[in-house]
Write an enzyme that holds these catalytic residues in place. Sequence first.
Site, PDB file in Angstrom:
ATOM      1  N   CYS A  85      -4.583  13.581  -0.902  1.00 37.92           N
ATOM      2  CA  CYS A  85      -3.748  14.483  -0.087  1.00 37.92           C
ATOM      3  C   CYS A  85      -4.554  14.816   1.158  1.00 37.92           C
ATOM      4  O   CYS A  85      -5.734  14.533   1.249  1.00 37.92           O
ATOM      5  CB  CYS A  85      -3.457  15.779  -0.849  1.00 37.92           C
TER       6      CYS A  85
ATOM      7  N   ARG B  22      -2.871   9.936   4.199  1.00 40.56           N
ATOM      8  CA  ARG B  22      -3.463  10.263   2.892  1.00 40.56           C
ATOM      9  C   ARG B  22      -2.415  10.628   1.852  1.00 40.56           C
ATOM     10  O   ARG B  22      -2.716  10.760   0.666  1.00 40.56           O
ATOM     11  CB  ARG B  22      -4.450  11.428   3.040  1.00 40.56           C
TER      12      ARG B  22
ATOM     13  N   TRP C 218       0.175  13.731  -1.777  1.00 36.75           N
ATOM     14  CA  TRP C 218       0.446  12.563  -2.606  1.00 36.75           C
ATOM     15  C   TRP C 218       0.484  13.104  -4.018  1.00 36.75           C
ATOM     16  O   TRP C 218      -0.530  13.570  -4.538  1.00 36.75           O
ATOM     17  CB  TRP C 218      -0.648  11.499  -2.462  1.00 36.75           C
TER      18      TRP C 218
ATOM     19  N   ASN D 287      -6.605  19.433  -2.729  1.00 42.71           N
ATOM     20  CA  ASN D 287      -6.621  17.975  -2.875  1.00 42.71           C
ATOM     21  C   ASN D 287      -7.513  17.676  -4.063  1.00 42.71           C
ATOM     22  O   ASN D 287      -8.646  18.136  -4.129  1.00 42.71           O
ATOM     23  CB  ASN D 287      -7.194  17.315  -1.613  1.00 42.71           C
ATOM     24  N   GLY D 288      -6.982  16.959  -5.054  1.00 46.15           N
ATOM     25  CA  GLY D 288      -7.784  16.620  -6.229  1.00 46.15           C
ATOM     26  C   GLY D 288      -6.958  16.792  -7.483  1.00 46.15           C
ATOM     27  O   GLY D 288      -5.741  16.929  -7.430  1.00 46.15           O
TER      28      GLY D 288
ATOM     29  N   GLU E 104      -4.813 -11.235  -2.743  1.00 45.44           N
ATOM     30  CA  GLU E 104      -4.611 -10.299  -1.628  1.00 45.44           C
ATOM     31  C   GLU E 104      -3.217 -10.460  -1.043  1.00 45.44           C
ATOM     32  O   GLU E 104      -2.525  -9.485  -0.756  1.00 45.44           O
ATOM     33  CB  GLU E 104      -5.691 -10.521  -0.569  1.00 45.44           C
TER      34      GLU E 104
ATOM     35  N   LYS F 258      -0.354  -7.493  -0.858  1.00 45.21           N
ATOM     36  CA  LYS F 258       0.334  -7.090   0.372  1.00 45.21           C
ATOM     37  C   LYS F 258       1.846  -7.080   0.162  1.00 45.21           C
ATOM     38  O   LYS F 258       2.535  -6.140   0.521  1.00 45.21           O
ATOM     39  CB  LYS F 258      -0.036  -8.050   1.510  1.00 45.21           C
TER      40      LYS F 258
ATOM     41  N   GLU G 151       2.950  -4.168  -2.206  1.00 40.08           N
ATOM     42  CA  GLU G 151       2.785  -2.761  -1.829  1.00 40.08           C
ATOM     43  C   GLU G 151       3.645  -2.363  -0.634  1.00 40.08           C
ATOM     44  O   GLU G 151       3.897  -1.176  -0.448  1.00 40.08           O
ATOM     45  CB  GLU G 151       1.320  -2.417  -1.574  1.00 40.08           C
TER      46      GLU G 151
ATOM     47  N   HIS H 132      -1.175 -22.640 -17.368  1.00 39.37           N
ATOM     48  CA  HIS H 132      -1.468 -22.059 -18.697  1.00 39.37           C
ATOM     49  C   HIS H 132      -0.593 -20.845 -18.960  1.00 39.37           C
ATOM     50  O   HIS H 132      -1.058 -19.833 -19.484  1.00 39.37           O
ATOM     51  CB  HIS H 132      -2.960 -21.703 -18.768  1.00 39.37           C
TER      52      HIS H 132
ATOM     53  N   LYS I 263      -3.170   6.083   1.746  1.00 38.89           N
ATOM     54  CA  LYS I 263      -4.219   5.236   2.305  1.00 38.89           C
ATOM     55  C   LYS I 263      -5.537   5.425   1.586  1.00 38.89           C
ATOM     56  O   LYS I 263      -6.302   4.497   1.405  1.00 38.89           O
ATOM     57  CB  LYS I 263      -4.416   5.550   3.796  1.00 38.89           C
TER      58      LYS I 263
HETATM   59  C1  AGP Z   1      -4.795  -2.193   0.014  1.00 41.87           C
HETATM   60  O1  AGP Z   1      -3.790  -2.674   0.895  1.00 41.87           O
HETATM   61  C2  AGP Z   1      -4.390  -0.907  -0.650  1.00 41.87           C
HETATM   62  N1  AGP Z   1      -4.009   0.073   0.276  1.00 41.87           N
HETATM   63  C3  AGP Z   1      -5.423  -0.428  -1.658  1.00 41.87           C
HETATM   64  O2  AGP Z   1      -5.492  -1.409  -2.667  1.00 41.87           O
HETATM   65  C4  AGP Z   1      -6.856  -0.184  -1.122  1.00 41.87           C
HETATM   66  O3  AGP Z   1      -7.484  -1.391  -0.796  1.00 41.87           O
HETATM   67  C5  AGP Z   1      -7.676   0.491  -2.248  1.00 41.87           C
HETATM   68  O4  AGP Z   1      -7.083   1.726  -2.562  1.00 41.87           O
HETATM   69  C6  AGP Z   1      -9.148   0.696  -1.888  1.00 41.87           C
HETATM   70  O5  AGP Z   1      -9.247   1.545  -0.784  1.00 41.87           O
HETATM   71  P1  AGP Z   1     -10.683   1.641  -0.042  1.00 41.87           P
HETATM   72  O6  AGP Z   1     -10.997   0.288   0.498  1.00 41.87           O
HETATM   73  O7  AGP Z   1     -10.464   2.658   1.035  1.00 41.87           O
HETATM   74  O8  AGP Z   1     -11.691   2.078  -1.055  1.00 41.87           O
END
Ligand code: AGP
Length: 620
Positions: free
Chosen positions: A2, A27, A74, A100-101, A493, A497, A500, A516, A615
């Site tokens: 958050c 965030r 969040w 936050n937490g 990766e 993408k 998400e 497999h 993020k």
């Molecule tokens: C990647 O597109 C995602 N947003 C997520 O997997 C991200 O890479 C992960 O949360 C790690 O974040 P960081 O690199 O800031 O530690």
Amino acid sequence: MCGIVGYVGFRPAAEILLEGLRRLEYRGYDSAGIAVIDAGEISIRKKAGRVQELARLLEKHPVNGSLGIGHTRWATHGQPSDINSHPHVGGNGEVVVVHNGVIENYSILKSHLQTLGYVFRSSTDTEVAAHLIAHEFSELIKMGEDPESSNTAIQAVEAAIKQFKGTYGLGVLFRDIPDFLIAARLGSPLVIGMGQGEYFLASDAGPLAGHTQEVVYLSDHELVVLTSQGMQLHHRDTGKHAPDVQVLAQAESGSGLNGFEHYMLKEIFEQPETIENAMRGRLDEDEATAKFGGLNLTPQQLRRIDRIVLTGCGTSWHAGLVGEYLIEEFARIPTEVEYASELRYRNPPLSTSTMVFAITQSGETADTLAAMRECKRKGHPTLAICNVVGSTIAREADGGIFLHAGPEVGVASTKAFTSQVTVLTLLALYLGRLRNMSYPAGQRIISHLQAMPDAIRKTLECHDQIKDIAQRYCDYDNFLYLGRLYNFPVALEGALKLKEISYIHAEGYPAAEMKHGPIALVDERTPSVFIAPRGHIYPKVMSNLEEIKARKGPVIALACEGDAKLDQLADDVVYVPFVEEYLQPLVCSIPLQLLSYEIALLRGCNVDRPRNLAKSVTVE
Ligand code: AGP
């Protein structure tokens, strides 16, 4: 996970808080709210939805006052809703809190407070914090403490946070104590901005830009009291102490959209420059190696390292997998990549000659921070590969390497991934040249790296073709992403993408592994994205592709320019420049970033703020 802001000073707080929340929205953006105190009255405006919704609410129902706190959420406990949004009020309105937490023991505390007669309106752990602080405050008053004294408030907050298990970044106001804001940190970042007659609180330095360059990063178990006239730091163990003031670098230029429709697209197109930034000053052509300023380990110490663990989450973990292949190929040091959330609790048998790298864009990911602390606790040299200067992981690591990629605002990581891979390539070169890699081999790697920004510029030219491909595939519900060796992490990766930001189910696999089991998924409705540039196992990848086609699976292939064979085999082919196999992740990830972006747009998704995500994941 958050974002928190706070302000105490002489200016109207509301607009400062609102702008700060806009800069922290990456965030978390399930809900947003502010609380402002004016003449002994707390005014709260809060609402589910993005910060813009809060701004609209404030236009209709403005608030006055130059003391306030704010929050963009969040959701961890309690679904996104008006009532669950922060700030939360404690007692009968004498305390207001943003948090936050995760307070892991919130339910037992809540039950206790309910037996004392406290009434809960939300299903959040934060409301428990608000009532507990109010309860401790009222207990102190019953014992004769002054209800208008900041010392009473400080004691109440200290008494409450002692009872928490879990993590918190707290901002707290007391209705009857004007010009007073108290904040406390354990596990969730908080930074103080020092102004002239005004002080700022934020989850990171973003909201401070333009207000001040003098900042103080709170450490765990620290509490800070802010008034318009000054600040006072208290550490749980060492008591009051002077602040360690840092000077913020000028706000990153170009932190706006610069004409792009979304931050994600802007950051995709920044990659030629961010790769250059990752290499800037780190190529030592005379010695055919790389050089770093912050590893804080001598060549002799590094030569004694006989095992490397790379740890991170999500995209950073994928970059770590590329790093595993790079370091083992070039430095011949046994290397493994571990999910941080697993490493934290798995307790693998690492020796004291094992070196650990925490890979993280934000430097605040709770899983990665916890894993790093666990490794440090066991005496392993623990370094960070990180993008955010001043972040918790960057500050607590024994050393490290910054990406210099500039702020990455889009929740889907793009430029950070390619910068992490670039840094890992430099690290593999450096470690290799400390061992058995020859001078010519080092020179070749440097030469190949220097060609990468232009190779990526050329690859970005596929954007229009990707738009066409996205039109044809945006309605599919399942994708396979397949690649081998250095392109296996690229497959993972690319799948992440797509998942998400377009919410389409996608899985990445080593191409050969598809036989497999996963091949059972293949039919006309399941496209496979094959990452198939030329390489020493290209024929094997072709066989895997034929196996998919034999089952009528549509195939989108990434291939090297001039590869006519794939033209015949695949339904769509995106050509990328030929680069050395170990550098293919830097090139092949680009079309996949663009593909996920364009498909998400066609599906009406919010590419910069995808649902359910944030993020920076600062909860475990
Ligand atoms: C990647 O597109 C995602 N947003 C997520 O997997 C991200 O890479 C992960 O949360 C790690 O974040 P960081 O690199 O800031 O530690």
